[in-house]
Design an enzyme around this catalytic site. Structure first.
Site, PDB file in Angstrom:
ATOM      1  N   ASP A  27     -55.598 -58.663 -23.435  1.00  0.00           N
ATOM      2  CA  ASP A  27     -56.159 -57.076 -23.708  1.00  0.00           C
ATOM      3  C   ASP A  27     -55.679 -56.489 -22.423  1.00  0.00           C
ATOM      4  O   ASP A  27     -55.391 -57.038 -21.199  1.00  0.00           O
ATOM      5  CB  ASP A  27     -57.697 -57.151 -23.882  1.00  0.00           C
ATOM      6  N   ASP A  86     -56.667 -52.720 -21.067  1.00  0.00           N
ATOM      7  CA  ASP A  86     -57.827 -51.943 -20.304  1.00  0.00           C
ATOM      8  C   ASP A  86     -59.094 -52.924 -20.086  1.00  0.00           C
ATOM      9  O   ASP A  86     -59.785 -53.106 -20.890  1.00  0.00           O
ATOM     10  CB  ASP A  86     -58.094 -50.592 -21.003  1.00  0.00           C
TER      11      ASP A  86
END
EC number: 3.1.3.-
Length: 183
Positions: free
Chosen positions: A10, A12
């Protein structure tokens, strides 16, 4: 036991940032994040970005902005959902569409892959949907996800490992060496 094929990461709150949208030109990885990606690649493990970025739809950044950022970080490929959470697409995490697409495009056995992220209700649920290893990092939304919002996801997708950050997650995966066979 089989070797790890790929790791989905991922953006952020996992690679850097605050867990909220930051334009790629302003995004700064956490200390150790780029080292983590290099460690995985050095061991022949493919690394893929896996990110929901609905601000693309709002015109706040382009998909190319994100692809360029991920390429500069050394990712093999990037899987980016540009849709709003309620658009009904199959790619917005926690739906597993991006993972399934990557599996088809790269010939992956998702049971021999891992997902590293900071949000249980998206990253861990997406990993669980395809039988991938689930690693939650405590950066970004990781601590609140594990503590405050645990009831929204934990029973369905408890992490296989909880790491302080992406570097610790990569080191743990490398120390495992191989993925356990799943029944």
């Amino acid at each position: 036991m089989k070797p790890i094929q790929a790791v989905f990461v991922d953006r952020d709150g996992t690679i850097g940032g605050t867990g909220r949208f930051i334009h790629p030109r302003d995004f700064t990885p956490y200390p150790g994040s780029l080292e983590a990606l290099r460690l995985l690649k050095d061991r022949g493990i493919k690394i893929f970005a896996l990110t929901n970025q609905h601000n693309i739809t709002k015109g706040m950044a382009s998909e190319k902005d994100f692809r360029d950022e991920f390429e500069a970080c050394g990712f093999n490929a990037a899987y980016i959902c540009p849709h709003e959470p309620d658009d009904g697409c199959e790619c917005h995490k926690p739906k597993p569409g991006m993972l399934l697409k990557a599996s088809q495009e790269h010939g992956l056995d998702l049971a021999r892959c891992a997902v590293i992220g900071d949000v249980g209700s998206t990253d861990m649920l997406a990993a669980a949907a395809v039988g991938a290893q689930k690693i939650l990092v405590l950066t970004g939304w990781g601590k609140p996800s594990l503590e405050t919002y645990r009831d929204k996801w934990y029973d369905q997708a408890p992490p296989d490992y909880v790491a302080e950050n992406l570097l610790e997650a990569a080191q743990w995966l490398i120390s495992m060496g191989e993925m356990p066979e799943r029944a």
